[in-house]
Each structure stands twice: as structure tokens, then as C-alpha cells.
Design a protein around this motif. Structure first.
Motif, PDB file in Angstrom:
ATOM      1  N   ARG A  26       0.446  -1.347  -0.117  1.00  0.00           N
ATOM      2  CA  ARG A  26       0.024   0.076  -0.106  1.00  0.00           C
ATOM      3  C   ARG A  26       1.177   1.721  -0.358  1.00  0.00           C
ATOM      4  O   ARG A  26       2.222   1.740  -0.248  1.00  0.00           O
ATOM      5  N   ALA A  29       3.221   4.991  -3.415  1.00  0.00           N
ATOM      6  CA  ALA A  29       5.050   4.833  -4.810  1.00  0.00           C
ATOM      7  C   ALA A  29       4.782   3.328  -4.605  1.00  0.00           C
ATOM      8  O   ALA A  29       5.370   2.497  -5.076  1.00  0.00           O
ATOM      9  N   SER A 136       3.255   8.601   4.748  1.00  0.00           N
ATOM     10  CA  SER A 136       3.625   8.377   3.148  1.00  0.00           C
ATOM     11  C   SER A 136       5.563   8.455   2.968  1.00  0.00           C
ATOM     12  O   SER A 136       6.040   9.494   4.110  1.00  0.00           O
ATOM     13  N   THR A 137       5.937   7.604   2.397  1.00  0.00           N
ATOM     14  CA  THR A 137       6.580   7.396   1.971  1.00  0.00           C
ATOM     15  C   THR A 137       7.796   8.725   1.592  1.00  0.00           C
ATOM     16  O   THR A 137       8.951   8.919   1.680  1.00  0.00           O
ATOM     17  N   GLN A 165      -2.890   3.666   9.464  1.00  0.00           N
ATOM     18  CA  GLN A 165      -1.442   3.686   9.423  1.00  0.00           C
ATOM     19  C   GLN A 165      -0.486   4.627   9.631  1.00  0.00           C
ATOM     20  O   GLN A 165       0.553   4.197   9.628  1.00  0.00           O
ATOM     21  N   ASN A 213      -5.807  12.406  -1.375  1.00  0.00           N
ATOM     22  CA  ASN A 213      -4.781  11.949  -0.497  1.00  0.00           C
ATOM     23  C   ASN A 213      -5.801  10.849   0.796  1.00  0.00           C
ATOM     24  O   ASN A 213      -7.114  10.659   1.512  1.00  0.00           O
ATOM     25  N   LYS A 214      -5.490   9.932   1.621  1.00  0.00           N
ATOM     26  CA  LYS A 214      -5.429   9.520   2.854  1.00  0.00           C
ATOM     27  C   LYS A 214      -7.221  10.210   3.606  1.00  0.00           C
ATOM     28  O   LYS A 214      -6.747  11.680   3.673  1.00  0.00           O
TER      29      LYS A 214
HETATM   30  O1  LIG Z   1      -3.086   7.808   1.559  1.00  0.00           O
HETATM   31  C1  LIG Z   1      -1.520   7.404   1.428  1.00  0.00           C
HETATM   32  C2  LIG Z   1      -2.127   5.983   1.055  1.00  0.00           C
HETATM   33  O2  LIG Z   1      -3.478   5.057   1.496  1.00  0.00           O
HETATM   34  P1  LIG Z   1      -3.571   4.005   1.817  1.00  0.00           P
HETATM   35  O3  LIG Z   1      -2.923   3.186   3.073  1.00  0.00           O
HETATM   36  O4  LIG Z   1      -5.176   3.577   1.611  1.00  0.00           O
HETATM   37  O5  LIG Z   1      -2.464   2.850   0.648  1.00  0.00           O
HETATM   38  C3  LIG Z   1      -0.563   8.082   1.554  1.00  0.00           C
HETATM   39  O6  LIG Z   1      -0.596   9.113   1.846  1.00  0.00           O
HETATM   40  C4  LIG Z   1      -0.290   8.087   0.012  1.00  0.00           C
HETATM   41  O7  LIG Z   1      -0.068   6.613  -1.219  1.00  0.00           O
HETATM   42  C5  LIG Z   1       0.953   8.477  -0.326  1.00  0.00           C
HETATM   43  O8  LIG Z   1       2.009   7.631  -0.172  1.00  0.00           O
HETATM   44  P2  LIG Z   1       3.751   7.441  -0.200  1.00  0.00           P
HETATM   45  O9  LIG Z   1       4.791   8.787  -0.336  1.00  0.00           O
HETATM   46  O10 LIG Z   1       3.925   6.612   0.548  1.00  0.00           O
HETATM   47  O11 LIG Z   1       3.325   7.048  -2.162  1.00  0.00           O
END
Ligand SMILES: O=C(COP(=O)(O)O)[C@H](O)[C@H](O)COP(=O)(O)O
Length: 342
Positions: A26, A29, A136-137, A165, A213-214
Motif C-alpha cells: 500500500r 509510491a 507516506s514515504t 497507517q 489523499n487518505k
Molecule cells: O494515502 C496514502 C496511503 O493510502 P493507503 O494506505 O490506502 O494506500 C498515502 O498518503 C499516499 O499513498 C502517499 O504515499 P507515498 O508517499 O508512500 O506514495
């Protein structure tokens, strides 16, 4: 490597698709990277008689992955990058073009995240307290770079119901040595008084600068704006949603009620509806900056970057060649009105 008998799709594609759908894999990225890796493994596994069969199998693999989660645009952008570079007159050439493109995509992803982290870190000051939402990575990359620059950062981490999360974020921040206060989502406004910067990621960014976003991000942004706390969105350019350039809307994923409530609790409550939208839309007026590997942008100007990267229309290489849609239809960019916060 084997392929599954019914579909000719590799186990890797099936397993990756399942892992994305169940959220074992999940975050936008991470999903994008997993899809590129699965396509490369599919290319290595496919035993095609001719180039057309190879192309058809790769398209089917792309479709299988595409159908897993609808909101994170990094997924179709990953498929677009890899399948869009599939070329050659022989199966061998096609195979090698896919594996090379997939490896290139993964490398770019990593570099982009590091670059945007360094840019985002410049917005954080020594001694700042940030507030995070979800995991978020890209957002964590900004904190990592700030810590590497010698800045002392502390964090207020929102739990992020229903999947929590925030626990992953808290763990990652603790690994960086960042002090963490974990709060329930409903406490966010109270803790904005102690926050210097809100830092979130993105699943998709629309051409008008809206950020998807979430679920809970939009409420947080509205509260942060009201309290005068700046809010930055850390998002690599694979989060830009090219379809929104031609008026397409962003679909908000609705997930199962079991994520919100147990079967026993549900039975006790009786006849009611449980809804579980996974994402929401934050209009650009509540956001201060979108930080990408290409620099930071006021949300409203992100459309320029989107045009530069994608042109006026985006291809869908996982579909049959004749069924690409929407090419050349210029329309006002917008997001699905149903997803606007009230
Ligand atoms: O909302 C989410 C994850 O939602 P879920 O847990 O439902 O996938 C993260 O903020 C973005 O995907 C960005 O993440 P990144 O910066 O890692 O791409």
C-alpha cells in the motif's frame, strides 16, 4: 517462473495484484514500484509464440494490475511508463524493453523520492513539530532529509482510522530518532496549536491543484488553514493525474465496512449503512505547497508541470491500441464533485 494456466498471467502479477487489492502492498509510491516489478517478471515469464501474443499478455497483465485500486494514479502512471516503452520486432526485443523500462522506473522512483525529500526539508526549520496523516514515504523522505541536515524535528502522528497507517509512520519516525506523540484523528485540531507544519503525501493530484489523499486529509487541511499552520504535500510527479487535464474525474475508492466495524458490532447496531471511503479531495486553496522532485509548486500552478510531463492526453497502453480515449479533447480540469469536502 511459471504462469497461471487460465490467464497466462504470471504468479508474480497475480500475487502483486492481490497484495495491492488487500493493502498488504500500500501507499502510492510502493504500489507503483510493485506494479513495475510485476510487469518485468511477467515479461520474463511469458512464453509467447510471436510479438503480438507477447504484447497481448503484457496488456492483460497491465489491466489486471490496473483494476486493483482505483485512486492512486501512480499505478497507471507506472504501467504507462513501462508498457509505453515496450518496443521491438521480436519477442526477445520486447521482453528486454519491458525489463529495462521497469528497472529504470524503479530507479527513477527512488531518486525522485530522495530529491523531493531534500526540497521538502528546506521548508522545515530546526525545532519544528510536524503533524502527519496516514503513512507516506514521500512525506517521510522530507523528514529524513531534514534530520540528515541536522534539524531537530518532532512529530504529532495521527492514528488514521480505519487502517491505522499512523502506526507505520510512528515506527519509521522513531527509527529516524524523531520524538513522536500519537493521537487519535479527532484530536488533530487540538494539537494544531502545537504544530509548525502539516506534512502529508498524495495518491493523486488533479490539474486544478486538488490533492487526493487518505480520508481525513481535507479536514486536517481546512483546520490547519484556519489555525494558520502551513500544509505541505510531498508528492513525486508520478502522483500527477494526467486524465484530469481532459476533464476526467478521480474515482474515490470505497472499501469494505469490515475495516471500520467488526461483524459483532455491526450486528449489535442493527439496520444501518456503514461507508468507508479511502480517500478525499483537498481543494488547492487549503494547501501551501506541493513538493515534487522537480521543485516546489503553489498547487494552482502544478498544471504547468503536468502538461510538460504528459502533454494534453495520457495513453492507456494496457488497453487495445484502438481503444485509447479522450485524446486531444481540451476541457477544464476538475475533480469529481461528489468528492469535494462539504
Ligand atoms: O494515502 C496514502 C496511503 O493510502 P493507503 O494506505 O490506502 O494506500 C498515502 O498518503 C499516499 O499513498 C502517499 O504515499 P507515498 O508517499 O508512500 O506514495
Amino acid at each position: 517462473m511459471t504462469t497461471t494456466a487460465d490467464t497466462d498471467l504470471s504468479e508474480s502479477v497475480e500475487e502483486t495484484a492481490e497484495a495491492i487489492a488487500t493493502m498488504e502492498t500500500r501507499g502510492a509510491a510502493t504500489i507503483a514500484d510493485a506494479a513495475a516489478v510485476a510487469l518485468a517478471e511477467q515479461a520474463r515469464a511469458v512464453d509467447a509464440a510471436d510479438p503480438e501474443e507477447f504484447r497481448a499478455t503484457m496488456r492483460a497483465a497491465g489491466r489486471r494490475l490496473y483494476d486493483t485500486r482505483p485512486t492512486a494514479v501512480s499505478l497507471p502512471n507506472s504501467l504507462r511508463y513501462v508498457l509505453g516503452r515496450m518496443e521491438g520486432d521480436t519477442v526477445g526485443q520486447l521482453r528486454s524493453s519491458v525489463t529495462t523500462a521497469a528497472a529504470d522506473f524503479s530507479r527513477r522512483l527512488e531518486t525522485a523520492q530522495d530529491e523531493l525529500g531534500r526540497i521538502g526539508a528546506n521548508r522545515l526549520r530546526d525545532g519544528d513539530t510536524i503533524m502527519t496523516h496516514c503513512h507516506s514515504t514521500d512525506a517521510l523522505s522530507c523528514v529524513r532529509a531534514a534530520v540528515e541536515q541536522g534539524k531537530e524535528i518532532s512529530a504529532i502522528v495521527k492514528e488514521t482510522r480505519p487502517r491505522r497507517q499512523g502506526h507505520i509512520t510512528a515506527t519509521e519516525l522513531r527509527k529516524m530518532g524523531v520524538p513522536v506523540v500519537l493521537i487519535v484523528d479527532s484530536a488533530a485540531r487540538r494539537y494544531l496549536d502545537e504544530t509548525d507544519h502539516v506534512l502529508v503525501g498524495a495518491d493523486a493530484i488533479a490539474a486544478d491543484g486538488s490533492v487526493i489523499n487518505k480520508i481525513g486529509t481535507s479536514g486536517l487541511a481546512v483546520n490547519a488553514r484556519e489555525r494558520g499552520v502551513p500544509i505541505m504535500v510531498a508528492a513525486q510527479t508520478i502522483k500527477l493525474h494526467p486524465d484530469t487535464l481532459t476533464g476526467h474525474t478521480v474515482e474515490i475508492e470505497m472499501r469494505e465496512e469490515e475495516e471500520v466495524i467488526s461483524a459483532d458490532e455491526r450486528a449489535e447496531l442493527g439496520d444501518l449503512t456503514v461507508e468507508n471511503p479511502a480517500f478525499d479531495v483537498t481543494p488547492p486553496r487549503y494547501l501551501d505547497a506541493i513538493v515534487t522532485e522537480s521543485g516546489q509548486f503553489p498547487p494552482e500552478s502544478v498544471v504547468t508541470l503536468m502538461r510538460e510531463l504528459f502533454g494534453e492526453s495520457a495513453t492507456r497502453p494496457w488497453e487495445e491500441p484502438e481503444s485509447t480515449d479522450g485524446a486531444g479533447e481540451a476541457a477544464e480540469p476538475r475533480v469529481d464533485e461528489r468528492t469535494e469536502p462539504r
